[in-house]
Design a protein around this motif. Structure first.
Motif, PDB file in Angstrom:
ATOM      1  N   ALA A 347       0.653  -1.398  -0.152  1.00 33.74           N
ATOM      2  CA  ALA A 347       0.175  -0.222  -0.013  1.00 33.74           C
ATOM      3  C   ALA A 347       0.776   1.339  -0.143  1.00 33.74           C
ATOM      4  CB  ALA A 347      -0.872  -0.094   1.210  1.00 33.74           C
ATOM      5  N   TYR A 348       2.316   1.080  -0.245  1.00 30.40           N
ATOM      6  CA  TYR A 348       3.096   2.444  -0.064  1.00 30.40           C
ATOM      7  C   TYR A 348       3.111   2.919  -1.366  1.00 30.40           C
ATOM      8  CZ  TYR A 348       4.228  -0.740   3.598  1.00 30.40           C
ATOM      9  OH  TYR A 348       4.037  -2.026   4.528  1.00 30.40           O
ATOM     10  N   TRP A 349       2.204   3.772  -1.872  1.00 34.00           N
ATOM     11  CA  TRP A 349       2.117   4.583  -2.842  1.00 34.00           C
ATOM     12  C   TRP A 349       2.110   6.032  -2.900  1.00 34.00           C
ATOM     13  CZ3 TRP A 349       2.863   1.244  -6.821  1.00 34.00           C
ATOM     14  CH2 TRP A 349       2.610  -0.052  -6.747  1.00 34.00           C
ATOM     15  N   GLY A 350       2.421   6.435  -1.408  1.00 39.86           N
ATOM     16  CA  GLY A 350       2.138   7.995  -1.285  1.00 39.86           C
ATOM     17  C   GLY A 350       3.696   8.804  -1.388  1.00 39.86           C
ATOM     18  N   PRO A 351       3.539   9.959  -0.720  1.00 37.13           N
ATOM     19  CA  PRO A 351       4.816  10.611  -0.668  1.00 37.13           C
ATOM     20  C   PRO A 351       5.842  10.165   0.167  1.00 37.13           C
ATOM     21  CG  PRO A 351       2.946  11.945  -0.286  1.00 37.13           C
ATOM     22  CD  PRO A 351       2.214  10.749  -0.268  1.00 37.13           C
ATOM     23  N   LEU A 389       6.368   4.822  20.217  1.00 37.16           N
ATOM     24  CA  LEU A 389       7.020   5.381  18.991  1.00 37.16           C
ATOM     25  C   LEU A 389       6.177   5.767  17.912  1.00 37.16           C
ATOM     26  CD1 LEU A 389       9.631   3.890  20.451  1.00 37.16           C
ATOM     27  CD2 LEU A 389      10.656   4.105  18.029  1.00 37.16           C
ATOM     28  N   GLY A 390       6.748   7.015  17.288  1.00 36.52           N
ATOM     29  CA  GLY A 390       6.250   7.574  16.072  1.00 36.52           C
ATOM     30  C   GLY A 390       7.016   6.649  15.230  1.00 36.52           C
ATOM     31  N   TRP A 391       6.508   6.084  13.965  1.00 38.20           N
ATOM     32  CA  TRP A 391       7.457   5.403  13.207  1.00 38.20           C
ATOM     33  C   TRP A 391       7.029   5.979  11.595  1.00 38.20           C
ATOM     34  CZ3 TRP A 391      11.205   2.219  12.303  1.00 38.20           C
ATOM     35  CH2 TRP A 391      11.499   1.045  11.176  1.00 38.20           C
ATOM     36  N   PHE A 392       7.915   6.790  11.135  1.00 39.37           N
ATOM     37  CA  PHE A 392       7.851   7.612   9.992  1.00 39.37           C
ATOM     38  C   PHE A 392       8.667   7.155   8.843  1.00 39.37           C
ATOM     39  CE2 PHE A 392       8.552  10.988   7.108  1.00 39.37           C
ATOM     40  CZ  PHE A 392       7.259  11.682   6.918  1.00 39.37           C
ATOM     41  N   GLN A 393       8.427   6.262   7.907  1.00 37.76           N
ATOM     42  CA  GLN A 393       9.429   5.592   7.138  1.00 37.76           C
ATOM     43  C   GLN A 393       8.924   5.374   5.587  1.00 37.76           C
ATOM     44  OE1 GLN A 393      12.700   5.011   8.006  1.00 37.76           O
ATOM     45  NE2 GLN A 393      12.282   5.271  10.489  1.00 37.76           N
ATOM     46  N   GLY A 394       9.690   5.870   4.561  1.00 39.44           N
ATOM     47  CA  GLY A 394       9.517   5.503   3.135  1.00 39.44           C
ATOM     48  C   GLY A 394       8.258   6.142   2.782  1.00 39.44           C
ATOM     49  N   ARG A 395       7.494   5.399   1.804  1.00 41.74           N
ATOM     50  CA  ARG A 395       6.281   6.079   1.221  1.00 41.74           C
ATOM     51  C   ARG A 395       5.205   5.739   2.183  1.00 41.74           C
ATOM     52  NH1 ARG A 395       6.064   5.338  -5.227  1.00 41.74           N
ATOM     53  NH2 ARG A 395       4.367   6.834  -5.066  1.00 41.74           N
ATOM     54  N   MET A 396       4.360   6.923   2.183  1.00 40.28           N
ATOM     55  CA  MET A 396       2.958   6.614   2.621  1.00 40.28           C
ATOM     56  C   MET A 396       1.957   5.945   2.301  1.00 40.28           C
ATOM     57  SD  MET A 396       0.359   9.900   3.450  1.00 40.28           S
ATOM     58  CE  MET A 396      -0.356   9.950   1.759  1.00 40.28           C
TER      59      MET A 396
END
Ligand SMILES: [Fe+2]
Length: 556
Positions: A347-351, A389-396
């Protein structure tokens, strides 16, 4: 060939998608850009700009624009015919404003899109009927050559549930049900009757159902011969009479409310099973591709998968209307002769944001940060110690579930994490469950009847021996809405869970979406920092960097 897919602005959640040479290359929901939850009836202009920019495509090079709804003229005709067919004719009062609003919304969409990207003004627009777009978002992304297809949502132009089958890229519709037979409408009305917000809080109704007993028979919803029917006025009028305990927002939730949620959930599951059975009976197929907002109901999906006539299932992760941007674009690509065979296995198709962009935001906001040698190990260490934790990685991610791109994570073996994350971070009701993201290879050890669940749209019963170690991510009925994580689709998330397993013995982390109550999931580093500092998150793993607050870990 380059096709820009859009949801129609009559939809409750809007999105854009880009399909190039028959394959999806980008997709995102408008809400993430304008920060308005679901962006209802808001033109997905920024989402469309993102799709083109991320793929490096000039708007002038777009071949056509595909919309996941009938054209305004066709919609007027369909609704008009529907009204004429209804001898009572009272639907006209609902039809006329609805048609007028759609026409205005489509006009607004064109104007806003052309203002932003004037080169699109000369492009051809292709309108794909709503349920065909939903269907295409599932079967054209499933990798199945032959499959049954079930679409069920609030309603499209006139219909609410559609069954069919697809063979070698051709869809045959078997049956369509009118809007007054809407399972989505029934569930949304239940949500509203329970004092929650319709179109937004249906997940709460499903969560609450696990606390109740299905003691209301709801016999007016008749299930028979591989389908269901209900009286025409049931959703609008009769349904409310079956339940005299309407709850208003803020009222106490009583056992009656829980039992009613359980009753509707139970009937929905029976209806879903019946529809799947009906498709199987007529086609012999043992595979199903699902889409439409109702199939965000992972308990119903799980019940369908458990049937002995279903071997394989594919559920579009953006099963709600956002997914019609993807489906419309894939459908038009197929109609124009583009190659098939695309499989949407993640599902990683975002910014996404580069390390330099993330670091620039951290520097600009004067936030102290570290760059550990191994971000996966550093995250696993903090989680094992009991930090949230917040986990912010790669494409949204596209779709309502956080799947390891924009997630809030915690240690599922610490039972108190459920209450802590609900109270300190998500600011939501204590009875709401969380989900585990688990290594795909370990799923069979952890849950019964495991099956690939990359999009967190299926539930499973946790094996007895794992219940304690997954306590914070397990619902009251011992089920989990789990995600199976593979190295191929998200190597950093997978690697981090592996390291967490090496530290704790648990091959899973508790995962919930990276947002505060009532807000869209974060998109940018700045969104992530805003949510990090306005909630009780302890640390943030953002790209290669770690930001921490002064809170020590419980064992530090
Ligand atoms: Fe829909």
């Amino acid at each position: 060939m380059i096709i820009l897919g859009l949801t129609a602005t009559i939809s409750w959640n809007t999105a854009a998608a880009l399909v190039q040479d028959g394959r999806l290359v980008a997709a995102a929901e408008q809400e993430r850009f304008n920060r308005i939850k679901q962006a209802p009836r808001i033109p997905p202009v920024e989402a469309a700009e993102f799709c083109l920019q991320s793929a490096g495509i000039d708007p002038a090079d777009v071949d056509c624009i595909a919309v996941g709804f009938a054209s305004p003229m066709r919609y007027a005709l369909l609704r008009g015919l529907g009204t004429a067919r209804s001898l009572a004719g009272h639907d006209f009062l609902l039809t006329a404003p609805s048609v007028a609003e759609y026409m205005i919304q489509q006009y607004k969409l064109r104007q806003r899109l052309f203002d932003a990207m004037p080169e699109l003004a000369s492009k051809k627009w292709v309108y794909v009927p709503h349920h065909i777009a939903h269907a295409a978002s599932a079967y054209r992304a499933s990798g199945f050559q032959e499959t049954g297809v079930l679409v069920t949502d609030g309603n499209g132009e006139r219909d609410s549930t559609q069954t069919g089958f697809a063979k070698n890229g051709e869809l045959t519709v078997l049956d369509s049900k009118a809007a007054d037979q809407s399972l989505g409408g029934l569930y949304s009305n239940t949500t509203s009757l329970l004092g929650f917000s319709r179109h937004i809080d249906e997940g709460k109704t499903m969560g609450l159902a696990a606390y109740g007993t299905p003691k209301y028979p709801l016999e007016a919803l008749r299930i028979h011969d591989g389908t269901y029917t209900m009286p025409r006025s049931y959703i609008r009028d009769g349904f409310w009479k079956d339940f005299p305990f309407q709850r208003h927002k803020g009222d106490e939730i009583t056992q009656e409310h829980k039992d009613f949620a359980a009753s509707v959930q139970h009937r929905l599951e029976e209806a879903g099973i019946a529809l799947a059975q009906g498709i199987h009976n007529r086609t012999g197929y043992r595979r199903l591709a699902l889409a439409g907002g109702v199939v965000l109901n992972c308990d119903m999906n799980a019940k369908i998968l458990q049937q002995d006539f279903v071997d394989d299932i594919y559920i579009q992760p953006a099963a709600h209307d956002a997914g019609t941007a993807i489906g419309a674009a894939l459908e038009v690509a197929a109609q124009l002769g583009e190659p098939g065979g695309f499989v949407m296995d993640h599902a990683y198709w975002g910014p996404e944001y580069s390390a330099a962009e993330i670091q620039a935001t951290l520097d600009e906001t004067k936030v102290p940060y570290e760059k550990p040698r191994d971000i996966e190990q550093a995250t696993a260490d903090l989680l094992s110690k009991g930090l949230i934790l917040g986990w912010f990685q790669g494409r949204m991610e596209i779709g309502p579930r956080a799947l390891g791109g924009r997630s809030i994570l915690a240690n599922p073996g610490m039972a108190e994490m459920k209450d802590r994350v609900n109270a300190e971070v998500k600011h939501r009701e204590g009875w709401r469950p969380f989900a585990p993201s688990m290594l795909a290879e370990s799923a069979d050890d952890l849950v019964e009847n495991s099956y690939p669940s990359p999009f967190m749209l299926l539930t499973f019963t946790v094996r007895k021996e794992w219940r304690e170690r997954l306590a914070a991510a397990t619902h009251i009925d011992h089920t989990v809405r789990s995600q199976t994580v593979t190295r191929d689709t998200n190597s950093r998330f997978y690697g981090m869970i592996e390291k967490f397993r090496d530290l704790t013995g648990i091959p899973a982390v508790m995962n919930t979406s990276f947002n505060d109550r009532g807000e869209p999931i974060v998109m940018s580093p700045r969104d992530a920092l805003r949510t990090f500092f306005s909630t009780g998150l302890d640390a943030l793993a953002i790209g290669d960097f770690v930001v921490r607050k002064k809170t020590p870990a419980p064992d530090e």
